[in-house]
Design a protein around this motif. Structure first.
Motif, PDB file in Angstrom:
ATOM      1  N   ILE A 188     -92.666 -38.556   1.134  1.00 46.93           N
ATOM      2  CA  ILE A 188     -92.368 -39.940   0.774  1.00 46.93           C
ATOM      3  C   ILE A 188     -90.882 -40.059   0.474  1.00 46.93           C
ATOM      4  CG2 ILE A 188     -92.838 -41.792  -0.863  1.00 46.93           C
ATOM      5  CD1 ILE A 188     -95.544 -40.352  -1.447  1.00 46.93           C
ATOM      6  N   LYS A 189     -90.211 -40.966   1.186  1.00 49.72           N
ATOM      7  CA  LYS A 189     -88.783 -41.176   0.956  1.00 49.72           C
ATOM      8  C   LYS A 189     -88.595 -42.013  -0.305  1.00 49.72           C
ATOM      9  CE  LYS A 189     -84.553 -42.613   3.277  1.00 49.72           C
ATOM     10  NZ  LYS A 189     -83.962 -43.106   4.534  1.00 49.72           N
ATOM     11  N   LEU A 190     -87.755 -41.505  -1.216  1.00 47.69           N
ATOM     12  CA  LEU A 190     -87.464 -42.191  -2.468  1.00 47.69           C
ATOM     13  C   LEU A 190     -85.963 -42.408  -2.599  1.00 47.69           C
ATOM     14  CD1 LEU A 190     -89.745 -40.135  -4.888  1.00 47.69           C
ATOM     15  CD2 LEU A 190     -90.215 -42.400  -3.954  1.00 47.69           C
ATOM     16  N   GLU A 191     -85.584 -43.570  -3.091  1.00 52.25           N
ATOM     17  CA  GLU A 191     -84.183 -43.871  -3.319  1.00 52.25           C
ATOM     18  C   GLU A 191     -83.837 -43.519  -4.771  1.00 52.25           C
ATOM     19  OE1 GLU A 191     -81.197 -47.739  -3.313  1.00 52.25           O
ATOM     20  OE2 GLU A 191     -83.048 -47.824  -2.129  1.00 52.25           O
ATOM     21  N   VAL A 192     -82.773 -42.751  -4.935  1.00 45.75           N
ATOM     22  CA  VAL A 192     -82.342 -42.339  -6.269  1.00 45.75           C
ATOM     23  C   VAL A 192     -81.594 -43.499  -6.917  1.00 45.75           C
ATOM     24  CG1 VAL A 192     -80.927 -40.714  -7.581  1.00 45.75           C
ATOM     25  CG2 VAL A 192     -82.209 -39.911  -5.583  1.00 45.75           C
ATOM     26  N   ALA A 193     -82.064 -43.929  -8.094  1.00 47.98           N
ATOM     27  CA  ALA A 193     -81.443 -45.051  -8.797  1.00 47.98           C
ATOM     28  C   ALA A 193     -80.532 -44.577  -9.918  1.00 47.98           C
ATOM     29  CB  ALA A 193     -82.513 -45.976  -9.361  1.00 47.98           C
ATOM     30  N   GLY A 194     -80.771 -43.381 -10.438  1.00 51.16           N
ATOM     31  CA  GLY A 194     -79.944 -42.880 -11.525  1.00 51.16           C
ATOM     32  C   GLY A 194     -80.161 -41.402 -11.759  1.00 51.16           C
ATOM     33  N   VAL A 195     -79.108 -40.742 -12.231  1.00 51.80           N
ATOM     34  CA  VAL A 195     -79.153 -39.307 -12.484  1.00 51.80           C
ATOM     35  C   VAL A 195     -78.372 -39.013 -13.755  1.00 51.80           C
ATOM     36  CG1 VAL A 195     -78.328 -37.063 -11.651  1.00 51.80           C
ATOM     37  CG2 VAL A 195     -79.335 -38.668 -10.045  1.00 51.80           C
ATOM     38  N   ARG A 196     -78.918 -38.134 -14.570  1.00 48.92           N
ATOM     39  CA  ARG A 196     -78.175 -37.600 -15.705  1.00 48.92           C
ATOM     40  C   ARG A 196     -78.653 -36.181 -15.942  1.00 48.92           C
ATOM     41  NH1 ARG A 196     -81.285 -39.675 -20.550  1.00 48.92           N
ATOM     42  NH2 ARG A 196     -82.985 -40.797 -19.565  1.00 48.92           N
ATOM     43  N   PHE A 197     -77.878 -35.437 -16.683  1.00 46.10           N
ATOM     44  CA  PHE A 197     -78.166 -34.020 -16.870  1.00 46.10           C
ATOM     45  C   PHE A 197     -78.551 -33.745 -18.314  1.00 46.10           C
ATOM     46  CE2 PHE A 197     -75.287 -34.528 -13.341  1.00 46.10           C
ATOM     47  CZ  PHE A 197     -75.901 -33.771 -12.366  1.00 46.10           C
ATOM     48  N   PHE A 198     -79.562 -32.882 -18.498  1.00 46.62           N
ATOM     49  CA  PHE A 198     -80.023 -32.515 -19.829  1.00 46.62           C
ATOM     50  C   PHE A 198     -80.385 -31.038 -19.807  1.00 46.62           C
ATOM     51  CE2 PHE A 198     -83.529 -32.028 -22.912  1.00 46.62           C
ATOM     52  CZ  PHE A 198     -82.837 -32.387 -24.067  1.00 46.62           C
ATOM     53  N   LYS A 199     -79.623 -30.229 -20.518  1.00 45.61           N
ATOM     54  CA  LYS A 199     -79.800 -28.768 -20.554  1.00 45.61           C
ATOM     55  C   LYS A 199     -79.778 -28.241 -19.123  1.00 45.61           C
ATOM     56  CE  LYS A 199     -82.114 -28.749 -25.007  1.00 45.61           C
ATOM     57  NZ  LYS A 199     -83.253 -28.354 -25.792  1.00 45.61           N
ATOM     58  N   ASN A 200     -80.821 -27.527 -18.712  1.00 47.58           N
ATOM     59  CA  ASN A 200     -80.835 -26.975 -17.350  1.00 47.58           C
ATOM     60  C   ASN A 200     -81.601 -27.873 -16.376  1.00 47.58           C
ATOM     61  OD1 ASN A 200     -83.371 -26.486 -18.473  1.00 47.58           O
ATOM     62  ND2 ASN A 200     -83.666 -24.590 -17.323  1.00 47.58           N
ATOM     63  N   LEU A 201     -81.903 -29.105 -16.784  1.00 50.46           N
ATOM     64  CA  LEU A 201     -82.679 -30.027 -15.953  1.00 50.46           C
ATOM     65  C   LEU A 201     -81.845 -31.229 -15.531  1.00 50.46           C
ATOM     66  CD1 LEU A 201     -85.974 -30.035 -18.043  1.00 50.46           C
ATOM     67  CD2 LEU A 201     -85.531 -28.745 -15.949  1.00 50.46           C
TER      68      LEU A 201
END
Length: 169
Positions: A47-60
């Motif tokens: 399933i193609k998904l559009e990324v709306a937002g990204v942030r980083f938390f520890k190793n994730l």
């Protein structure tokens, strides 16, 4: 050759608004910052998904997808892979290759004799290690210039030099 590359695995949900915690499986975790689309591998379909937002938390990596605004819409995909197409993969430098492109390659010694088949590639802190099936056993070969002499992705062939002590027979 693989058409898709795994960049992460959905580890868990994050909050109730449809965000997910992604365990990155890419060498360059920063790639998530400019990632526009990913494919969710459900096991039955992609399933193609559009990324709306990204942030980083520890190793994730915390990822928000466009159109998924509820925990119930994404919860069922925990443990599923996130993929990118070959075109969206991190560009290669000269003399680099994708590991998936050499899996299953025939492995030869420098004198042209068949040695075995490349079954897996392990990532250690120091260097990659090629897992080669040889005479029914697994042989671990360090992917260093003294041992791996040539990798021909097009011919699906790897040429190696067997260093002293690598074959304990």
């Amino acid at each position: 050759m693989e058409d898709f590359f795994r960049v992460g695995v959905i580890a868990n949900t994050h909050g109730i608004r449809g965000e997910v915690k992604v365990f990155p499986t890419t060498d360059d975790v920063e790639r998530f910052k400019w990632l526009k689309d990913v494919y969710l591998d459900t096991g039955k379909e992609k399933i193609k998904l559009e990324v709306a937002g990204v942030r980083f938390f520890k190793n994730l990596v915390i990822v928000k997808f466009k159109g998924i605004d509820n925990i119930n819409d994404i919860e069922k995909y925990k443990g599923k892979d996130l993929l990118v197409t070959r075109e969206d993969a991190v560009p290669l430098e000269e003399d680099e290759y994708y590991i998936s492109d050499i899996l299953g390659a025939e492995v030869y010694t420098e004198d042209g004799k068949i040695f075995g088949k490349l079954e897996d590639v392990l990532e250690t802190g120091a260097n990659l290690v090629y897992v080669v099936k040889h005479n029914g056993k697994e042989v671990l070969l360090p992917a260093i210039p003294d041992c791996v002499k040539d990798v021909d992705v097009d011919a699906h062939k790897v040429v190696v030099s067997i260093l002293p002590g690598l074959l304990d027979e």
